[in-house]
Design an enzyme around this catalytic site. Sequence first.
Site, short mmCIF file in Angstrom:
data_model
loop_
_atom_site.label_atom_id
_atom_site.label_comp_id
_atom_site.label_asym_id
_atom_site.label_seq_id
_atom_site.Cartn_x
_atom_site.Cartn_y
_atom_site.Cartn_z
N LYS A 77 -28.04 7.11 15.83
CA LYS A 77 -29.34 6.48 16.27
C LYS A 77 -29.45 5.48 15.45
O LYS A 77 -29.58 4.41 16.46
CB LYS A 77 -30.85 7.99 16.40
CG LYS A 77 -31.52 6.77 16.64
CD LYS A 77 -32.75 8.12 16.65
CE LYS A 77 -33.43 8.91 15.87
NZ LYS A 77 -35.05 7.92 15.48
N SER A 78 -29.04 5.55 14.39
CA SER A 78 -29.52 3.47 13.93
C SER A 78 -28.60 3.18 14.23
O SER A 78 -28.71 1.57 14.37
CB SER A 78 -28.39 4.36 12.03
OG SER A 78 -30.06 4.93 11.96
N ARG A 134 -48.08 5.14 10.43
CA ARG A 134 -46.31 5.04 9.39
C ARG A 134 -46.66 4.28 8.51
O ARG A 134 -47.25 3.29 9.17
CB ARG A 134 -45.62 5.65 10.14
CG ARG A 134 -44.84 6.70 10.73
CD ARG A 134 -43.96 7.09 11.53
NE ARG A 134 -42.67 7.14 10.87
CZ ARG A 134 -41.77 6.89 10.90
NH1 ARG A 134 -41.24 7.33 12.63
NH2 ARG A 134 -40.83 7.02 10.13
N SER A 139 -34.51 1.71 1.45
CA SER A 139 -34.59 1.79 2.55
C SER A 139 -34.39 0.85 3.53
O SER A 139 -34.01 -0.30 3.45
CB SER A 139 -36.16 1.69 2.63
OG SER A 139 -36.21 1.65 4.33
N ASP A 153 -32.66 12.33 6.17
CA ASP A 153 -32.93 12.85 7.95
C ASP A 153 -32.40 14.76 8.17
O ASP A 153 -33.26 15.49 8.92
CB ASP A 153 -32.73 12.48 8.41
CG ASP A 153 -33.75 10.83 8.64
OD1 ASP A 153 -34.69 11.20 8.85
OD2 ASP A 153 -33.23 9.47 9.20
N LYS A 168 -42.84 10.43 7.31
CA LYS A 168 -42.07 10.31 8.48
C LYS A 168 -42.36 10.55 9.51
O LYS A 168 -43.41 10.47 9.48
CB LYS A 168 -40.51 11.40 8.69
CG LYS A 168 -39.98 11.05 7.29
CD LYS A 168 -38.53 9.99 7.63
CE LYS A 168 -37.65 9.66 6.97
NZ LYS A 168 -36.50 8.47 7.29
N ARG A 174 -43.01 15.95 6.96
CA ARG A 174 -42.16 16.67 6.69
C ARG A 174 -42.16 17.60 5.82
O ARG A 174 -41.17 18.77 5.59
CB ARG A 174 -40.93 16.87 6.60
CG ARG A 174 -40.26 15.25 8.37
CD ARG A 174 -38.85 14.84 8.63
NE ARG A 174 -38.84 14.54 10.02
CZ ARG A 174 -38.19 13.63 9.89
NH1 ARG A 174 -37.49 12.99 9.27
NH2 ARG A 174 -38.40 13.25 11.63
#
Length: 442
Positions: free
Chosen positions: A27-28, A132, A177, A326, A353, A357
């Site tokens: 995905k990234s 977020r 990040s 993740d 997130k 979570r």
Amino acid sequence: MSIESAATIIEPLRAPLRGKATVPGDKSISHRAVLFAAMAEGVSKLTGVLDSEDVRSSMAAVRQLGARVELELQPDKSLAGVVEGWGAKGPSQPEGPIDCGNSGTTARLLMGVLAPWDVRVELTGDESLVKRPMRRITAPLMKMGVRFQPEGRETLPLVVCGTRGLHPLVYDAPMASAQLKTAVLLAGVYARGTTTVNEPAPSRNHTELMLPEFGVDTTAADRTASVTGPAALKACEVQVPGDPSSAAFLACAAALKPGSSVQIENVSLNPARIGFTRTLERMGACVNLRRTGSAGKEPYGTVSVDYTPNLRGCEVPADKIASIVDEIPVLSLVAAHARGVTVFREVGELRVKETDRLEAVVEGLSSLGVDTWVEGNDLFIEGQPDLVVPDAASFDSKGDHRLAMTWALVGLTGGSSVSVANFDSVKISYPQFLSDIERLAR
């Protein structure tokens, strides 16, 4: 599997997981391939792109900004085709707001993409995304000369007011990040001088590996990355390997389901992304990695995992969390089956997130009778090697794809069916998750 009042009933697998599997594209890397190709001069060819709601948010966004995106669904369910970027003329002023859906990556990276241009673009998102934090991105970009409206707002919707007069920046990031780092570096590509991001711990380095493929010289080390501008992205070919975060769910399922032995092929083996395999090894799981090739500068290969009857608790230090952030929900489920206490240090990032979570993991594991608690930003799980899933256990993914797959594994690898509310959120990253795992158990 059946749908009952918005809850999906997950039945236990009837057989061990055995054989070979592939997982959808990373995905990234998929987000970056689409966004960088849109910024570039010329036509880029992309293959293996993840077909998910998040990546489609990036595709729709760059279309609104004037890129031509022709990615078609392939027999293997990936996307492939071409993206013609806006290059030196820059993005077009869109007619309305850009809806980033649930995708934090889309929103945060777009801020860096838009920074060097004379455009005013409103970014918004769904109910989850607008909660977020965005200040981590807006703060360094404002130091470079970008304005955001309304001033002082720390969440979406926000209007990005770009400028062609960006200043280079040396930025000491308060957290590790990859999204922050990427946004600043993308803005820095067009600033006159060298822009550097220093991090307290290593984060994903896909941007540093991919920018040189698009013709932008990038300097990168363990906790620092730099670009020198002004530079220009040039079209290239990008092959997207399989997503390690998706592979982690098949790997953890194999470790937990008696008799299982799986080989997950063509997975990215980027060292910044396979922390989950090292954590499983610390727990005593039988895990092997074999490199088989590379896509550009991204290594890929096979992750093999066998059922492990005697898992043990372990401690994951703070400087390793960025590489598994993740995967912590599903690793927490493995820890729930291990003997002893597992500690994940400094996992406060889980609170911001798609949902909280950290709270969700404590709530879900506690409902299974597993002692789970938080002290400061540290997560503690006292495992039960003989854990039995109670009858009719129910979970709520809270619209979070990682939680949906984690709670599904409770039912798939246990002895009782469970219900998972909002299971559909798996479409954000791994739409075929359930069919892939059921196929391995035939």
